[in-house]
Design a protein around this motif. Sequence first.
Motif, PDB file in Angstrom:
ATOM      1  N   SER A  68      78.404  16.456  28.475  1.00 38.55           N
ATOM      2  CA  SER A  68      77.718  17.704  28.150  1.00 38.55           C
ATOM      3  C   SER A  68      78.286  18.413  26.913  1.00 38.55           C
ATOM      4  N   HIS A  69      78.885  19.610  27.116  1.00 36.76           N
ATOM      5  CA  HIS A  69      79.337  20.414  25.976  1.00 36.76           C
ATOM      6  C   HIS A  69      80.698  19.969  25.452  1.00 36.76           C
ATOM      7  N   ASN A  70      81.357  19.044  26.136  1.00 33.02           N
ATOM      8  CA  ASN A  70      82.711  18.641  25.706  1.00 33.02           C
ATOM      9  C   ASN A  70      82.665  17.774  24.448  1.00 33.02           C
ATOM     10  N   VAL A  77      80.664  11.559  34.213  1.00 34.19           N
ATOM     11  CA  VAL A  77      79.640  10.993  35.089  1.00 34.19           C
ATOM     12  C   VAL A  77      79.377  11.979  36.220  1.00 34.19           C
ATOM     13  N   LYS A  78      78.096  12.185  36.499  1.00 38.22           N
ATOM     14  CA  LYS A  78      77.755  13.026  37.649  1.00 38.22           C
ATOM     15  C   LYS A  78      76.550  12.445  38.359  1.00 38.22           C
ATOM     16  N   VAL A  79      76.396  12.849  39.613  1.00 30.00           N
ATOM     17  CA  VAL A  79      75.380  12.224  40.465  1.00 30.00           C
ATOM     18  C   VAL A  79      74.310  13.249  40.821  1.00 30.00           C
ATOM     19  N   ASP A 283      71.286  20.925  29.004  1.00 32.34           N
ATOM     20  CA  ASP A 283      71.076  21.682  30.233  1.00 32.34           C
ATOM     21  C   ASP A 283      71.440  23.154  30.041  1.00 32.34           C
ATOM     22  N   ARG A 284      71.799  23.522  28.800  1.00 33.46           N
ATOM     23  CA  ARG A 284      72.084  24.927  28.523  1.00 33.46           C
ATOM     24  C   ARG A 284      71.281  25.378  27.305  1.00 33.46           C
ATOM     25  N   LEU A 285      70.909  26.640  27.332  1.00 34.23           N
ATOM     26  CA  LEU A 285      70.110  27.233  26.260  1.00 34.23           C
ATOM     27  C   LEU A 285      70.600  28.638  25.981  1.00 34.23           C
ATOM     28  N   ALA A 338      80.770  35.490  37.969  1.00 33.15           N
ATOM     29  CA  ALA A 338      81.674  36.530  37.474  1.00 33.15           C
ATOM     30  C   ALA A 338      81.555  36.708  35.955  1.00 33.15           C
ATOM     31  N   TYR A 339      81.072  35.678  35.247  1.00 29.32           N
ATOM     32  CA  TYR A 339      80.928  35.777  33.785  1.00 29.32           C
ATOM     33  C   TYR A 339      79.740  36.644  33.371  1.00 29.32           C
ATOM     34  N   ALA A 340      78.870  37.020  34.318  1.00 28.79           N
ATOM     35  CA  ALA A 340      77.682  37.784  33.927  1.00 28.79           C
ATOM     36  C   ALA A 340      78.116  39.108  33.312  1.00 28.79           C
ATOM     37  N   GLY A 361      79.520  27.083  38.252  1.00 25.35           N
ATOM     38  CA  GLY A 361      79.017  25.735  38.555  1.00 25.35           C
ATOM     39  C   GLY A 361      77.617  25.877  39.128  1.00 25.35           C
ATOM     40  N   VAL A 362      76.662  25.254  38.459  1.00 24.26           N
ATOM     41  CA  VAL A 362      75.270  25.454  38.893  1.00 24.26           C
ATOM     42  C   VAL A 362      75.034  25.033  40.332  1.00 24.26           C
ATOM     43  N   LYS A 363      75.858  24.076  40.813  1.00 26.30           N
ATOM     44  CA  LYS A 363      75.648  23.644  42.200  1.00 26.30           C
ATOM     45  C   LYS A 363      75.811  24.829  43.160  1.00 26.30           C
ATOM     46  N   ALA A 380      76.087  32.863  32.342  1.00 20.23           N
ATOM     47  CA  ALA A 380      76.021  33.474  31.016  1.00 20.23           C
ATOM     48  C   ALA A 380      75.978  32.402  29.929  1.00 20.23           C
ATOM     49  N   ASN A 381      76.539  31.216  30.207  1.00 16.82           N
ATOM     50  CA  ASN A 381      76.575  30.156  29.194  1.00 16.82           C
ATOM     51  C   ASN A 381      75.209  29.502  28.956  1.00 16.82           C
ATOM     52  N   GLY A 382      74.179  29.964  29.645  1.00 18.64           N
ATOM     53  CA  GLY A 382      72.823  29.479  29.355  1.00 18.64           C
ATOM     54  C   GLY A 382      72.317  28.408  30.295  1.00 18.64           C
ATOM     55  N   HIS A 383      73.030  28.187  31.385  1.00 19.61           N
ATOM     56  CA  HIS A 383      72.638  27.150  32.335  1.00 19.61           C
ATOM     57  C   HIS A 383      71.948  27.830  33.517  1.00 19.61           C
ATOM     58  N   GLY A 384      70.663  27.567  33.709  1.00 16.00           N
ATOM     59  CA  GLY A 384      69.982  28.186  34.843  1.00 16.00           C
ATOM     60  C   GLY A 384      68.520  27.818  34.912  1.00 16.00           C
ATOM     61  N   GLY A 510      86.742  23.608  35.440  1.00 15.86           N
ATOM     62  CA  GLY A 510      86.469  22.369  36.171  1.00 15.86           C
ATOM     63  C   GLY A 510      85.983  21.273  35.243  1.00 15.86           C
ATOM     64  N   THR A 511      85.946  21.548  33.944  1.00 19.96           N
ATOM     65  CA  THR A 511      85.485  20.505  33.008  1.00 19.96           C
ATOM     66  C   THR A 511      86.479  20.253  31.874  1.00 19.96           C
ATOM     67  N   GLU A 512      87.467  21.123  31.732  1.00 18.45           N
ATOM     68  CA  GLU A 512      88.472  20.942  30.674  1.00 18.45           C
ATOM     69  C   GLU A 512      89.836  21.280  31.255  1.00 18.45           C
ATOM     70  N   VAL A 515      92.972  26.945  31.497  1.00 22.00           N
ATOM     71  CA  VAL A 515      92.641  28.104  32.336  1.00 22.00           C
ATOM     72  C   VAL A 515      91.754  28.997  31.467  1.00 22.00           C
ATOM     73  N   ARG A 516      90.639  29.462  32.035  1.00 25.58           N
ATOM     74  CA  ARG A 516      89.735  30.322  31.263  1.00 25.58           C
ATOM     75  C   ARG A 516      90.044  31.787  31.564  1.00 25.58           C
ATOM     76  N   VAL A 517      89.934  32.608  30.503  1.00 24.60           N
ATOM     77  CA  VAL A 517      90.138  34.051  30.641  1.00 24.60           C
ATOM     78  C   VAL A 517      88.861  34.738  30.179  1.00 24.60           C
TER      79      VAL A 517
HETATM   80  C1  G16 Z   1      79.259  22.591  33.443  1.00 27.51           C
HETATM   81  C2  G16 Z   1      78.601  23.148  34.677  1.00 27.51           C
HETATM   82  C3  G16 Z   1      78.358  24.626  34.506  1.00 27.51           C
HETATM   83  C4  G16 Z   1      79.677  25.336  34.153  1.00 27.51           C
HETATM   84  C5  G16 Z   1      80.333  24.651  32.947  1.00 27.51           C
HETATM   85  C6  G16 Z   1      81.706  25.183  32.642  1.00 27.51           C
HETATM   86  O1  G16 Z   1      78.397  22.750  32.359  1.00 27.51           O
HETATM   87  O2  G16 Z   1      77.379  22.469  34.886  1.00 27.51           O
HETATM   88  O3  G16 Z   1      77.818  25.123  35.688  1.00 27.51           O
HETATM   89  O4  G16 Z   1      79.442  26.656  33.847  1.00 27.51           O
HETATM   90  O5  G16 Z   1      80.465  23.269  33.197  1.00 27.51           O
HETATM   91  O6  G16 Z   1      82.532  24.964  33.741  1.00 27.51           O
HETATM   92  P1  G16 Z   1      84.085  25.212  33.707  1.00 27.51           P
HETATM   93  O7  G16 Z   1      84.266  26.630  33.266  1.00 27.51           O
HETATM   94  O8  G16 Z   1      84.525  24.975  35.124  1.00 27.51           O
HETATM   95  O9  G16 Z   1      84.694  24.269  32.713  1.00 27.51           O
HETATM   96  P2  G16 Z   1      78.033  21.543  31.391  1.00 27.51           P
HETATM   97  O10 G16 Z   1      76.990  22.104  30.497  1.00 27.51           O
HETATM   98  O11 G16 Z   1      79.317  21.182  30.700  1.00 27.51           O
HETATM   99  O12 G16 Z   1      77.556  20.462  32.320  1.00 27.51           O
END
Ligand code: G16
Length: 545
Positions: A68-70, A77-79, A283-285, A338-340, A361-363, A380-384, A510-512, A515-517
């Motif tokens: 995705s955005h990384n 990989v996701k299911v 998946d984000r806009l 919480a990011y809203a 996490g959209v789930k 807030a990141n545009g996923h919805g 959960g993707t990098e 720690v996010r602030v």
């Molecule tokens: C994924 C999830 C999103 C989440 C984002 C950032 O987005 O699908 O729900 O907001 O990761 O998550 P985190 O802050 O835990 O790294 P994407 O667009 O990377 O699939």
Amino acid sequence: MEETQIASILKTSELYPIPQSIKLSYGTAGFRADASLLESTVYRVGILSSLRSLKLNSSTVGLMITASHNKVSDNGVKVSDPSGGMLSQEWEPFADQIANASSPKELVSLIKDFVEKKEIAIEKGGEVWLGRDTRLSGESLLRAAEIGVRSVLGSVAVDVGVLTTPQLHWMVRAKNKGLNATESDYFENLITSFKCLIGLIPVKLESSKLVLDGANGVGGLKMEVLIRSLSDIDVEIRNTGRDGGVLNEGVGADFVQKEKVVPLGFGLKDVGMRCASFDGDADRLVYFYIPSESCGGDKVELLDGDKILSLFALFIKEQLNIIGDEGKKCRLGVVQTAYANGASTDYVKEMGLEVVFAKTGVKHLHEKAEEFDVGIYFEANGHGTILFSECFLSWLVGKQKDYSEGSDKHNAVSRLVAVSNLINQAVGDALSGLLLVEVILQHMGWSVQKWNELYKDLPSKQVKVEVPDRTAVVTTSEETEALKPLGIQDAINGEIKKYQRGRAFIRPSGTEDVVRVYAEASTQEAADSLASSVAQLVKSFLGSS
Ligand code: G16
């Protein structure tokens, strides 16, 4: 499990040994890591996907290869479950276990136990559809997934090619509902429902051009295909990846939302234009515009997921009001994280909508949105997206017959039915979200600037902190407070108190590996300063890496 089945997994798993010193977790959105480390993981997720299909009577399951955005060198990989939603969270611990199994023997033993525990009848064979984004590493990872799927004897792997993540989720959902489920069916569905909504606009004005940043990924390429069949929208697509640009590098929804600056390829020539950005797998806009030349042409006014949610809520509420008393009975609700931005929450509450909060996490958001007749969820990141309950949809379809054609009520009902077809019911989808924003702006006769005036965002700032072990941060379920490390929340509260309208929280990504602030306050300087002091606290409690 039969001996032949065990032998099949033992044999194929020899091809994909697990790299040394790697500990993976299914995370916010599947497994993600440097692509070179992922073959064994993807192979194992292939096995899991076959088992998931078998558990659900050989329904089709989706497996998407994307990070995705990384960054481009990462992959993941996701299911997708047969419903088109994310993999049931109940299966995530099994995903973690098998991804980290250190030997073929351990892998087989974990699978054997799981198959027994879940009473999975392994004889029939499952079906898994495999998609990938434009990352070059996707090709070999897809081969590993195929081998994983087929190592569960009798299971079929279908390569559905390069897709956006939401396309794969949509196709899986359609397939399991017995509907036409090819990529062309996906496009056809968007085109028909978009045209229907355009046809229902009361006073149609000439629409201005939209400039789209495709993040050098799959979304821009798919949008090019889509707009060939749409005459009521004028879109110029940049950053398609064909002109040498790198995926997500200085471009894309994540970059624009976090940095609040223009993506590469945009500048002074675009002042005042309506612009939008997709992320790497679409998946984000987010939308944005450059307010004036005096800002140097790089600062943007951002219209993030919260603003998109507010626009959608306004439009849907308007249609329900037109339907009258019966429409007002519809439980229309909003799900945020919480990011809203605090201002967006106030805005939807003032509209009289119920607002609930979910973990990032959209789930998590999807689950809560399903509890409403119409549930709108956005990060807030545009996923919805917007979910319509089956029950409410069949009520709407019934009403289409009751009201006389061409009446205001008939039009309002028809708009809602068309929205339910246009907007992806499986997962957040930048392509369908963009079409819905465009049609609502045309319906309202609004410019992007007018839309932005719905409410004024409270200034906010997000930063990432690299630490030796991000799992040392444990939060409450809505992620607004940190429970661990002990004492950090009191220290954060102490900082928050210093600022007017101050709010801040920390959470492990959960993707990098960070720690996010997040910080919010009454001025941008204050939000920046609060974010930076909280980041300092994170470093002092957890150490820097
Ligand atoms: C994924 C999830 C999103 C989440 C984002 C950032 O987005 O699908 O729900 O907001 O990761 O998550 P985190 O802050 O835990 O790294 P994407 O667009 O990377 O699939």
